[in-house]
Scaffold this active site. Sequence first.
Site, PDB file in Angstrom:
ATOM      1  N   TRP A  20      62.677  73.568  27.634  1.00  0.00           N
ATOM      2  CA  TRP A  20      62.825  72.110  27.562  1.00  0.00           C
ATOM      3  C   TRP A  20      64.214  71.708  27.082  1.00  0.00           C
ATOM      4  CZ3 TRP A  20      63.724  68.657  23.499  1.00  0.00           C
ATOM      5  CH2 TRP A  20      63.425  67.308  23.764  1.00  0.00           C
ATOM      6  N   SER A  81      59.508  79.638  27.065  1.00  0.00           N
ATOM      7  CA  SER A  81      58.952  78.400  26.523  1.00  0.00           C
ATOM      8  C   SER A  81      58.339  77.562  27.651  1.00  0.00           C
ATOM      9  CB  SER A  81      60.039  77.648  25.742  1.00  0.00           C
ATOM     10  OG  SER A  81      59.504  76.631  24.941  1.00  0.00           O
ATOM     11  N   LEU A  82      58.782  76.317  27.849  1.00  0.00           N
ATOM     12  CA  LEU A  82      58.286  75.517  28.974  1.00  0.00           C
ATOM     13  C   LEU A  82      58.540  76.230  30.295  1.00  0.00           C
ATOM     14  CD1 LEU A  82      57.150  72.954  30.274  1.00  0.00           C
ATOM     15  CD2 LEU A  82      59.409  71.898  29.989  1.00  0.00           C
ATOM     16  N   PHE A 143      64.607  69.137  17.657  1.00  0.00           N
ATOM     17  CA  PHE A 143      63.778  70.070  18.417  1.00  0.00           C
ATOM     18  C   PHE A 143      64.440  71.441  18.473  1.00  0.00           C
ATOM     19  CE2 PHE A 143      61.240  71.636  21.978  1.00  0.00           C
ATOM     20  CZ  PHE A 143      59.999  71.076  21.704  1.00  0.00           C
ATOM     21  N   LEU A 144      65.765  71.467  18.645  1.00  0.00           N
ATOM     22  CA  LEU A 144      66.484  72.739  18.648  1.00  0.00           C
ATOM     23  C   LEU A 144      66.363  73.426  17.290  1.00  0.00           C
ATOM     24  CD1 LEU A 144      69.767  71.786  20.564  1.00  0.00           C
ATOM     25  CD2 LEU A 144      67.714  72.875  21.490  1.00  0.00           C
ATOM     26  N   THR A 145      66.479  72.646  16.227  1.00  0.00           N
ATOM     27  CA  THR A 145      66.350  73.208  14.885  1.00  0.00           C
ATOM     28  C   THR A 145      64.973  73.820  14.683  1.00  0.00           C
ATOM     29  OG1 THR A 145      67.920  71.584  14.008  1.00  0.00           O
ATOM     30  CG2 THR A 145      66.474  72.676  12.422  1.00  0.00           C
ATOM     31  N   LEU A 146      63.942  73.137  15.155  1.00  0.00           N
ATOM     32  CA  LEU A 146      62.576  73.635  15.022  1.00  0.00           C
ATOM     33  C   LEU A 146      62.393  74.950  15.772  1.00  0.00           C
ATOM     34  CD1 LEU A 146      59.753  73.094  13.902  1.00  0.00           C
ATOM     35  CD2 LEU A 146      59.274  71.739  15.957  1.00  0.00           C
ATOM     36  N   GLN A 147      63.080  75.107  16.896  1.00  0.00           N
ATOM     37  CA  GLN A 147      62.959  76.334  17.672  1.00  0.00           C
ATOM     38  C   GLN A 147      63.416  77.548  16.879  1.00  0.00           C
ATOM     39  OE1 GLN A 147      64.420  76.360  21.690  1.00  0.00           O
ATOM     40  NE2 GLN A 147      64.103  74.172  21.954  1.00  0.00           N
ATOM     41  N   ASP A 207      58.181  82.528  15.108  1.00  0.00           N
ATOM     42  CA  ASP A 207      58.159  81.341  15.964  1.00  0.00           C
ATOM     43  C   ASP A 207      57.204  80.289  15.401  1.00  0.00           C
ATOM     44  OD1 ASP A 207      58.218  79.514  18.055  1.00  0.00           O
ATOM     45  OD2 ASP A 207      57.985  81.035  19.617  1.00  0.00           O
ATOM     46  N   HIS A 235      61.820  81.425  18.062  1.00  0.00           N
ATOM     47  CA  HIS A 235      61.442  80.946  19.389  1.00  0.00           C
ATOM     48  C   HIS A 235      62.372  81.433  20.507  1.00  0.00           C
ATOM     49  CE1 HIS A 235      59.214  78.372  22.075  1.00  0.00           C
ATOM     50  NE2 HIS A 235      60.305  77.729  22.450  1.00  0.00           N
TER      51      HIS A 235
END
Length: 256
Positions: A20, A81-82, A143-147, A207, A235
């Site tokens: 994503w 991922s997606l 979102f990138l940080t969460l990955q 992850d 991730h």
Amino acid sequence: MTLWHETKGDGHDLVLVHGWGLHGDVWEPVLADLQQRFRVTRVDLPGHGRSREVPVGEGLSEWADEVLAVAPARAIWLGWSLGGMVAMRAALDAPERVDRLLAVATTPRFVTDADWPHAMAPDTLARFAGELRNDFRATVQQFLTLQLRGDPQARPLLRTLREAVFRHGEPHHEVLENGLSILGKVDLREELSRLGQPVRVISGRLDRLTHPEAGRALADALPRGDYHCLPRTAHAPFLSDPEHFLELTHDFAQAG
């Protein structure tokens, strides 16, 4: 109009499908090695990267169809991922086109329900979608940080992803919202018994987006699935631990 795609290298055909908000350049740290062993086709998904003018479509099947339209007649597919969901959808819809599949940090269902606990809460994903409309760049960065949360190499890898995400311009906001919608709606669990190709599922133990137990459950539900969990990655295992990731990829591709 077709997806941006690039094919280089020699050997068995290999299709790379990114996640994503990103694009095919995310594979660059492992690309040279893969191209020494495979004829690699990498794509930018609809609305992403250099495919910004390709119509997005509304669902996972449309995205899979767009990749199939530029993919070799038969290939190994590697989806992250997606992109792993896209690759599984292609393998289900066109099994004659997908020789075998590597599903990396992916899941048949991205959000939780009563019998699927190893996933993101639906309201958390909905919050991301709402924040995306209000503050596009900050939400993408979050979102990138969460990955990469929990990854020992999170700081340098985050710089790499932040630089990559806007390299070919900003993804269309509607594309990112559509991608989050797909993540919120898709549930491939009832179809997994039809996915008869060999499938290697690779998870990162750290992850927090696609929990490793979701990867294990995915592999267990597949007729010909196997499971590997890399202990020091989150991730993006192909960025965090490229050596072991490439070993798993080459070993799987060469298996009979």
